[in-house]
Design a protein around this motif. Structure first.
Motif, mmCIF file in Angstrom:
data_model
loop_
_atom_site.group_PDB
_atom_site.id
_atom_site.type_symbol
_atom_site.label_atom_id
_atom_site.label_comp_id
_atom_site.label_asym_id
_atom_site.label_seq_id
_atom_site.Cartn_x
_atom_site.Cartn_y
_atom_site.Cartn_z
ATOM 1 N N GLU A 15 42.120 45.540 34.476
ATOM 2 C CA GLU A 15 41.716 45.605 35.896
ATOM 3 C C GLU A 15 40.252 45.202 36.049
ATOM 4 O O GLU A 15 39.886 44.475 36.979
ATOM 5 C CB GLU A 15 41.928 47.030 36.408
ATOM 6 N N LYS A 16 39.406 45.646 35.122
ATOM 7 C CA LYS A 16 37.983 45.286 35.168
ATOM 8 C C LYS A 16 37.794 43.787 34.967
ATOM 9 O O LYS A 16 37.011 43.135 35.661
ATOM 10 C CB LYS A 16 37.208 46.058 34.097
ATOM 11 N N ARG A 17 38.541 43.181 33.995
ATOM 12 C CA ARG A 17 38.447 41.739 33.767
ATOM 13 C C ARG A 17 38.935 40.974 35.003
ATOM 14 O O ARG A 17 38.326 39.977 35.403
ATOM 15 C CB ARG A 17 39.267 41.341 32.544
ATOM 16 N N ALA A 18 40.004 41.462 35.612
ATOM 17 C CA ALA A 18 40.523 40.813 36.812
ATOM 18 C C ALA A 18 39.501 40.896 37.941
ATOM 19 O O ALA A 18 39.274 39.925 38.678
ATOM 20 C CB ALA A 18 41.844 41.452 37.233
ATOM 21 N N LYS A 19 38.871 42.054 38.086
ATOM 22 C CA LYS A 19 37.845 42.236 39.116
ATOM 23 C C LYS A 19 36.662 41.304 38.839
ATOM 24 O O LYS A 19 36.137 40.673 39.761
ATOM 25 C CB LYS A 19 37.385 43.695 39.116
ATOM 26 N N ASP A 20 36.261 41.195 37.577
ATOM 27 C CA ASP A 20 35.173 40.286 37.210
ATOM 28 C C ASP A 20 35.534 38.839 37.516
ATOM 29 O O ASP A 20 34.711 38.069 38.032
ATOM 30 C CB ASP A 20 34.821 40.438 35.731
ATOM 31 N N ALA A 25 35.131 34.095 40.855
ATOM 32 C CA ALA A 25 35.789 33.109 41.719
ATOM 33 C C ALA A 25 35.151 33.117 43.107
ATOM 34 O O ALA A 25 34.939 32.056 43.717
ATOM 35 C CB ALA A 25 37.278 33.393 41.800
ATOM 36 N N LYS A 26 34.852 34.300 43.632
ATOM 37 C CA LYS A 26 34.205 34.402 44.943
ATOM 38 C C LYS A 26 32.829 33.737 44.908
ATOM 39 O O LYS A 26 32.440 33.041 45.846
ATOM 40 C CB LYS A 26 34.062 35.869 45.364
ATOM 41 N N LYS A 27 32.090 33.966 43.817
ATOM 42 C CA LYS A 27 30.764 33.352 43.677
ATOM 43 C C LYS A 27 30.874 31.830 43.622
ATOM 44 O O LYS A 27 30.083 31.114 44.242
ATOM 45 C CB LYS A 27 30.065 33.879 42.423
ATOM 46 N N ARG A 28 31.864 31.323 42.844
ATOM 47 C CA ARG A 28 32.057 29.866 42.760
ATOM 48 C C ARG A 28 32.435 29.291 44.121
ATOM 49 O O ARG A 28 31.948 28.230 44.526
ATOM 50 C CB ARG A 28 33.136 29.533 41.724
#
Length: 118
Positions: A15-20, A25-28
């Motif tokens: 879940e943490k990796r998915a959130k990261d 992705a949001k930053k890109r």
């Protein structure tokens, strides 16, 4: 129980990796949007400069043609004035002589409607 806690621990890490990954992705996406916005602004500025340049060329062409028309009219006026002055200098003496002869050389004669008193 350790297998359950390991499973929960793995789920939390996943879940943490998915959130990261989502955050990345949001930053890109935000970065791509900003880049696209900057590129669009550059294109808009180039388009604006091009249209402004075209407008100025058309404006100068229009004003230039008005200026040349004005110069042509002034030249025609000067030419007409030169012609009138030349005509005056050629004809002035003859007209003056003709007017003086009409005024000074009066031939007395009776008017056509004159009736002699009896």
């Amino acid at each position: 129980m350790t297998s359950q806690s390991q499973g929960i621990h793995q789920l939390l890490q996943a879940e943490k990796r998915a959130k990261d990954k989502l955050e990345e992705a949001k930053k890109r996406k935000a970065k791509r949007i900003k880049q696209a916005k900057d590129e669009a602004m550059v294109e808009i500025d180039q388009y604006r400069m091009q249209k402004d340049k075209e407008f100025r060329m058309k404006q100068s062409k229009a004003l230039g043609s008005q200026g040349s028309t004005s110069e042509e009219m002034e030249e025609q006026t000067r030419e007409a004035i030169r012609g009138l002055r030349g005509s005056y200098s050629r004809c002035a003496e003859g007209v003056l002589t003709q007017v003086l002869s009409m005024v000074c050389d009066v031939q007395p004669e009776l008017h056509a409607n004159y009736r002699a008193a009896d």
